[in-house]
Scaffold this motif. Structure first.
Motif, PDB file in Angstrom:
ATOM      1  N   VAL A   1     -26.017 -12.683   0.746  1.00 28.09           N
ATOM      2  CA  VAL A   1     -26.751 -11.677   1.520  1.00 28.09           C
ATOM      3  C   VAL A   1     -27.837 -12.390   2.304  1.00 28.09           C
ATOM      4  CG1 VAL A   1     -28.056  -9.529   1.452  1.00 28.09           C
ATOM      5  CG2 VAL A   1     -26.342 -10.003  -0.322  1.00 28.09           C
ATOM      6  N   VAL A   2     -27.901 -12.134   3.594  1.00 28.54           N
ATOM      7  CA  VAL A   2     -28.921 -12.758   4.442  1.00 28.54           C
ATOM      8  C   VAL A   2     -29.809 -11.682   5.060  1.00 28.54           C
ATOM      9  CG1 VAL A   2     -29.380 -14.191   6.469  1.00 28.54           C
ATOM     10  CG2 VAL A   2     -27.445 -14.740   4.973  1.00 28.54           C
ATOM     11  N   ASP A   3     -31.091 -11.771   4.771  1.00 30.16           N
ATOM     12  CA  ASP A   3     -32.081 -10.918   5.421  1.00 30.16           C
ATOM     13  C   ASP A   3     -32.366 -11.541   6.784  1.00 30.16           C
ATOM     14  OD1 ASP A   3     -34.368  -9.666   6.371  1.00 30.16           O
ATOM     15  OD2 ASP A   3     -35.278  -9.454   4.393  1.00 30.16           O
ATOM     16  N   ASN A   4     -31.898 -10.880   7.835  1.00 27.72           N
ATOM     17  CA  ASN A   4     -31.972 -11.418   9.195  1.00 27.72           C
ATOM     18  C   ASN A   4     -33.066 -10.743  10.015  1.00 27.72           C
ATOM     19  OD1 ASN A   4     -30.938 -13.216  11.151  1.00 27.72           O
ATOM     20  ND2 ASN A   4     -29.617 -11.650  12.040  1.00 27.72           N
TER      21      ASN A   4
ATOM     22  N   PHE B   1     -36.330 -11.289  10.605  1.00 30.69           N
ATOM     23  CA  PHE B   1     -37.216 -12.067  11.471  1.00 30.69           C
ATOM     24  C   PHE B   1     -36.506 -12.585  12.723  1.00 30.69           C
ATOM     25  CE2 PHE B   1     -41.306 -13.705   9.313  1.00 30.69           C
ATOM     26  CZ  PHE B   1     -41.626 -12.432   8.885  1.00 30.69           C
ATOM     27  N   ALA B   2     -35.203 -12.815  12.630  1.00 27.86           N
ATOM     28  CA  ALA B   2     -34.485 -13.382  13.770  1.00 27.86           C
ATOM     29  C   ALA B   2     -33.955 -12.299  14.706  1.00 27.86           C
ATOM     30  CB  ALA B   2     -33.334 -14.264  13.289  1.00 27.86           C
ATOM     31  N   SER B   3     -33.479 -11.210  14.131  1.00 23.60           N
ATOM     32  CA  SER B   3     -32.774 -10.147  14.854  1.00 23.60           C
ATOM     33  C   SER B   3     -31.370 -10.632  15.203  1.00 23.60           C
ATOM     34  CB  SER B   3     -33.507  -9.707  16.129  1.00 23.60           C
ATOM     35  OG  SER B   3     -33.140 -10.504  17.251  1.00 23.60           O
ATOM     36  N   PRO B   4     -30.453  -9.716  15.500  1.00 23.30           N
ATOM     37  CA  PRO B   4     -29.089 -10.135  15.865  1.00 23.30           C
ATOM     38  C   PRO B   4     -29.039 -10.910  17.178  1.00 23.30           C
ATOM     39  CG  PRO B   4     -29.169  -7.785  15.333  1.00 23.30           C
ATOM     40  CD  PRO B   4     -30.571  -8.248  15.450  1.00 23.30           C
ATOM     41  N   TYR B   5     -30.082 -10.798  17.976  1.00 22.05           N
ATOM     42  CA  TYR B   5     -30.106 -11.514  19.258  1.00 22.05           C
ATOM     43  C   TYR B   5     -30.216 -13.024  19.049  1.00 22.05           C
ATOM     44  CZ  TYR B   5     -31.557 -13.023  23.910  1.00 22.05           C
ATOM     45  OH  TYR B   5     -31.639 -13.663  25.125  1.00 22.05           O
ATOM     46  N   LEU B   6     -30.946 -13.446  18.024  1.00 19.32           N
ATOM     47  CA  LEU B   6     -31.186 -14.869  17.801  1.00 19.32           C
ATOM     48  C   LEU B   6     -30.255 -15.486  16.771  1.00 19.32           C
ATOM     49  CD1 LEU B   6     -35.107 -15.002  17.739  1.00 19.32           C
ATOM     50  CD2 LEU B   6     -33.568 -15.379  19.668  1.00 19.32           C
ATOM     51  N   GLN B   7     -29.674 -14.680  15.877  1.00 23.97           N
ATOM     52  CA  GLN B   7     -28.911 -15.253  14.760  1.00 23.97           C
ATOM     53  C   GLN B   7     -27.910 -14.243  14.231  1.00 23.97           C
ATOM     54  OE1 GLN B   7     -30.888 -17.941  11.661  1.00 23.97           O
ATOM     55  NE2 GLN B   7     -30.999 -15.948  10.674  1.00 23.97           N
ATOM     56  N   ASN B   8     -26.696 -14.713  13.947  1.00 22.96           N
ATOM     57  CA  ASN B   8     -25.636 -13.842  13.426  1.00 22.96           C
ATOM     58  C   ASN B   8     -25.060 -14.450  12.141  1.00 22.96           C
ATOM     59  OD1 ASN B   8     -24.919 -13.505  16.810  1.00 22.96           O
ATOM     60  ND2 ASN B   8     -25.534 -11.761  15.594  1.00 22.96           N
ATOM     61  N   PRO B   9     -25.638 -14.107  10.987  1.00 22.23           N
ATOM     62  CA  PRO B   9     -25.230 -14.712   9.712  1.00 22.23           C
ATOM     63  C   PRO B   9     -23.764 -14.519   9.348  1.00 22.23           C
ATOM     64  CG  PRO B   9     -27.375 -13.706   9.494  1.00 22.23           C
ATOM     65  CD  PRO B   9     -26.838 -13.277  10.814  1.00 22.23           C
TER      66      PRO B   9
END
Length: 386
Positions: free
Chosen positions: A173-176, A178-186
């Motif tokens: 599980v990745v809490d994303n 701080f990045a948002s989907p715009y910066l990072q897609n786990p």
């Protein structure tokens, strides 16, 4: 055009959304209803009761899933409700292996609520994923990763975490947030579930509290839907509408957050009254190379300490900013300031906080989208009073 073929900005505006079938309305209507007409028992138009499904919420869930390149999305009444849903997949005796640098609310839910139901939580440094594997036991079921971390801005290697989770059949599980989907897609990097506090960057206007989970795994999706429907921690149609509206400018907002964040980070780094600045865009940041590989930019979240590590100095700075607002939360269009030790991370014992760097003078900044000259002037004016 399928959402998988769209670029991010186009997905933000169009993915999962269709003109209203009844009226042709371009914007998704607010379906402010609790129940739905059935032609006969069990014969309906896909909706029975708004706890189990609402057209406005469903449109949002499809849209958020598309932003994370996921198949299944679920929205909840808060980010904590989303985390709660994940933990309800566990059984007494199971273990969650978590980073020791994480949001205080997550720590509180883990240790004060679920620990008493027989779930074990182990908090470790995940800066070196090769060390994480040593802590996996037969009871470990979830690997909980937060990156960038809150508030120390540490960068954890999602791809390396995915290899460990696959090897030991764990749920990553990745809490994303701080990045948002715009910066990072786990999910693209091997995660099983992505979690967002939608309250933050996705909503983006500090007017909604919401959480979301996204997955590509149908088995996990079935579990999460059952938990969402059964526990009822859903978000309402009005909030769903507001977030859909906010998402349409997510790509534009994030570009400005990143531009302003970079300018503020370098300004702080060169200021004589500032000690340490935590921002993954610096080449000397320990996680810079990983951040550069798994993120498209470095974001607008910054933490820093004031020389001398005096709580009073931090409070002087926090109380005298005029453009930056001292408040909980982050990710809105307005710039916000936070004192983690007494605000967001107060639930974590002092000795544990300080081990990871959450000291008395640490200040967390959510750099907004205002004019950069006004932000820098505000920082300078407040620092001059110390």
């Amino acid at each position: 055009m399928e959402s998988k073929d769209m670029k991010f900005g186009t997905k933000a505006i169009h993915a999962g959304l269709e003109p209203d079938s009844a009226t042709g309305a371009v914007m998704t209507p607010i379906y402010q209803t609790s129940t739905y007409h059935q032609e006969a028992p069990g014969i309906h138009k896909g909706f029975e009761y708004s706890r189990s499904g609402n057209p406005t919420r469903s449109a949002l869930e499809q849209n958020i899933a598309a932003l994370e390149n996921g198949k299944f999305g679920f929205c909840f009444g808060s980010g904590m409700a989303a985390i709660d849903a994940v933990l309800k997949m566990l059984q007494p005796g199971d273990e969650v292996l978590s980073t020791n640098d994480l949001y205080g609310g997550s720590y509180r839910l883990f240790t004060k609520i679920y620990a008493q139901f027989g779930i074990k939580f182990t908090f470790i440094s995940m800066s070196e994923m090769s060390e994480v594997e040593k802590h996996v036991t037969e009871q470990t079921k979830i690997l909980w990763v937060e990156t960038p971390t809150n508030p120390m801005m540490s960068i954890l290697d999602i791809g390396a975490a995915a290899k460990i989770s696959k090897k030991y059949q764990l749920t990553l599980v990745v809490d994303n947030t701080f990045a948002s989907p715009y910066l990072q897609n786990p999910l693209d990097l091997g995660a099983d579930i992505v979690m967002h506090s939608v309250t933050k960057y996705i909503g983006g206007h500090s007017d909604v509290v919401m959480g979301a989970l996204i997955t590509n795994d149908e088995r996990i999706a079935d579990q999460l839907y059952f938990i969402q429907k059964s526990s009822g921690a859903i978000c309402g149609p009005m909030d769903s509408f507001l977030v859909l509206r906010g998402i349409k400018t997510l790509h534009l907002r994030m570009q400005r957050h990143c531009e302003n964040g970079k300018a503020v980070a370098y300004y702080l780094k060169n200021h004589p009254k500032v000690d340490k600045v935590y921002w993954p865009g610096f080449e000397d940041h320990p996680g810079h190379k990983i951040a550069k590989a798994q993120m498209s930019d470095f974001g607008g979240m910054i933490s820093f300490t004031i020389k001398g590590n005096k709580k009073d100095d931090a409070f002087t700075f926090l109380s005298n900013c005029k453009v930056f607002t001292l408040a909980e939360s982050l990710g809105g269009v307005e710039s916000l300031l936070c004192h983690p030790a007494t605000m967001t991370h107060a639930a974590i014992p002092k000795e544990e906080r300080e081990k990871i760097g959450v000291v008395e003078s640490l200040i967390r900044m959510s750099v907004g989208v205002e004019d950069i000259d006004d932000l820098l002037s505000d920082i300078e004016n407040s620092l001059s009073l110390i």
